[in-house]
Design a protein around this motif. Sequence first.
Motif, PDB file in Angstrom:
ATOM      1  N   SER A  95       0.821  -1.217   0.000  1.00 48.44           N
ATOM      2  CA  SER A  95       0.000   0.000   0.000  1.00 48.44           C
ATOM      3  C   SER A  95       0.850   1.260   0.000  1.00 48.44           C
ATOM      4  N   TRP A 104      -3.798   6.025  -8.060  1.00 53.47           N
ATOM      5  CA  TRP A 104      -4.988   6.475  -7.325  1.00 53.47           C
ATOM      6  C   TRP A 104      -5.079   7.999  -7.329  1.00 53.47           C
ATOM      7  N   TYR A 154      -8.206  -1.597  -7.997  1.00 56.14           N
ATOM      8  CA  TYR A 154      -8.213  -1.612  -6.537  1.00 56.14           C
ATOM      9  C   TYR A 154      -9.387  -2.382  -5.928  1.00 56.14           C
ATOM     10  N   ALA A 155     -10.199  -3.054  -6.743  1.00 62.31           N
ATOM     11  CA  ALA A 155     -11.350  -3.775  -6.192  1.00 62.31           C
ATOM     12  C   ALA A 155     -11.495  -5.126  -6.884  1.00 62.31           C
ATOM     13  N   LEU A 167     -15.028   1.526  -4.570  1.00 57.50           N
ATOM     14  CA  LEU A 167     -14.287   2.775  -4.433  1.00 57.50           C
ATOM     15  C   LEU A 167     -15.156   3.831  -3.756  1.00 57.50           C
ATOM     16  N   ARG A 184     -16.245   3.443   1.035  1.00 54.64           N
ATOM     17  CA  ARG A 184     -16.242   2.799  -0.275  1.00 54.64           C
ATOM     18  C   ARG A 184     -17.641   2.299  -0.628  1.00 54.64           C
ATOM     19  N   ILE A 467      -5.487  -0.727  -1.278  1.00 52.85           N
ATOM     20  CA  ILE A 467      -5.852   0.688  -1.164  1.00 52.85           C
ATOM     21  C   ILE A 467      -4.602   1.455  -0.723  1.00 52.85           C
ATOM     22  N   GLU A 471      -4.271   7.353   0.938  1.00 57.16           N
ATOM     23  CA  GLU A 471      -5.715   7.469   1.113  1.00 57.16           C
ATOM     24  C   GLU A 471      -6.124   7.030   2.516  1.00 57.16           C
ATOM     25  N   ILE A 478     -12.283   5.020   4.990  1.00 59.92           N
ATOM     26  CA  ILE A 478     -11.847   4.065   3.983  1.00 59.92           C
ATOM     27  C   ILE A 478     -11.488   2.741   4.640  1.00 59.92           C
ATOM     28  N   PRO A 480      -9.384  -0.762   4.071  1.00 61.99           N
ATOM     29  CA  PRO A 480      -8.400  -1.399   3.185  1.00 61.99           C
ATOM     30  C   PRO A 480      -8.930  -2.710   2.642  1.00 61.99           C
ATOM     31  N   ASN A 481      -8.312  -3.195   1.569  1.00 60.71           N
ATOM     32  CA  ASN A 481      -8.668  -4.499   1.052  1.00 60.71           C
ATOM     33  C   ASN A 481      -8.246  -5.584   2.034  1.00 60.71           C
TER      34      ASN A 481
END
Length: 482
Positions: A95, A104, A154-155, A167, A184, A467, A471, A478, A480-481
């Motif tokens: 990240s 991004w 990113y997804a 997002l 998101r 992510i 950000e 937000i 994170p994944n």
Amino acid sequence: MKKYILMSCFMLMFTTACNDDLLDTQPETSIPESIAFSTPEKILAQTNNLYKQLQNQSFYGGRFIVFNEQRADQFGQNDGNAATGSAVWNQNVASTNDFVNSVWSVGYTAINAANILISKMNETTVISEELAKNYIAEAKFIRAFCYFSLIQTYAKPYNQDKNALGLPLRLTPITTSGNNDLARSTVELVYNQILKDLDEAEIDLPVSYATPLLNASRAKKCTAIALKTRVLLVQNQFEKVISESEKIVSATLPFQYSEGNLVQKLEPNFAAIFGGSYTGTEAVFSIPFANSTTETPSAQYALAYNYLAQPIIFLAAEGIVSDPALNSATDARSSLIGTSAANQKVLKKFSITTAPFRDYVPVIRYSEIVLNYAEASANMDDLLMATELLKAVRNRSDPNYVFPEDEISTKEALIATIQKERDIELLGEGFRLMDLQRKVQTLPAKKGSIGTAPLVLPTSSNYIWPIPSGEIAVNKLIEPNP
């Protein structure tokens, strides 16, 4: 988002490049917000500025396409330096990685600039209502294009989990501090917004512009439709791919779209797509570069430098470059495959190998639309139409080629053959990763001069990018994944 949208946005929002030709750019000059949209010329400059942001060397003006090819399986990596994306090729980004943060940042800066333009055009009295709608439509196209690029990066893929975290959907302009926090939206909601923007853009975009250059470099009706065929294909919405394709692809040979002074069709000479004017009939949407070193990408970001001059990445011997089409004296596409001093196969589509790097970047070509249409038709059991569309692409490059019957006689074989044709036709243009992920397929292991990159399963955390740390640092909402 302050660091990545707001600060960059201030610089971009207050610039002007009073030009009506995207290749004739004046030096940028800071001006107060109060007059940034005060004249027709300044409004046009702000609209042109949206396209300049796509031109950023970290985005479609350079490395973003290379990143997508590095993450897929058609290229090996020569350079182990982090600055050349070795971690991207090795499937090992974090990240905090500069590339993860810059893509991004550039994408959301462009989105915010589009939001600002839309807001200003909804209240302007400086230009006609019709022209304001035109500019709003261009901004919606840019916003949709950026969201589509980011959601794939990113997804999770739509066909893997459309309810997964997508997002932050920023649809209003950020012009002051304190607007960083936004959760998101789901993958499905982001795709819904992308298609909504493109549907609305199609209505108000012009059919064409005054010059071939502007037709290739600014959004028009068929540009929005073309991007819809790509988005819908990623979602496996094959019936809708067909209905959109039918708007811009004729029902019979020669497959083409013609309205007003605009003709879009397969370029008869394949080599002409990547040289000369760059504005032929195949160019649905391209990123041009001016005769200015300030706009062109630096060496490590330029497509030609990555593919040919250095090269940083080379064509994997076991990949699509081994296909007979790319080794045939009768297929024009084979002329764009070369051999380096290290005896590696390299891609010659982008051939301006000394600075300034001015190769135009083909973002949407007519051949992609034809292949999108072909794949959707095959999936909907219209094998005859799918085969005719497939043949149109192959026979443009090799007029006498005949597909073996076993490659086109069944639905499954035809879909596989269309995919192989995509790999050949669109090689090096950033599509291979998208095609693997939309089918939720494993990213294969691959070999390069710097070692072997492991395979990546769809369930692995590094199947998508994390992510960015920037950000996460400024957006309290937000997630994170996983």
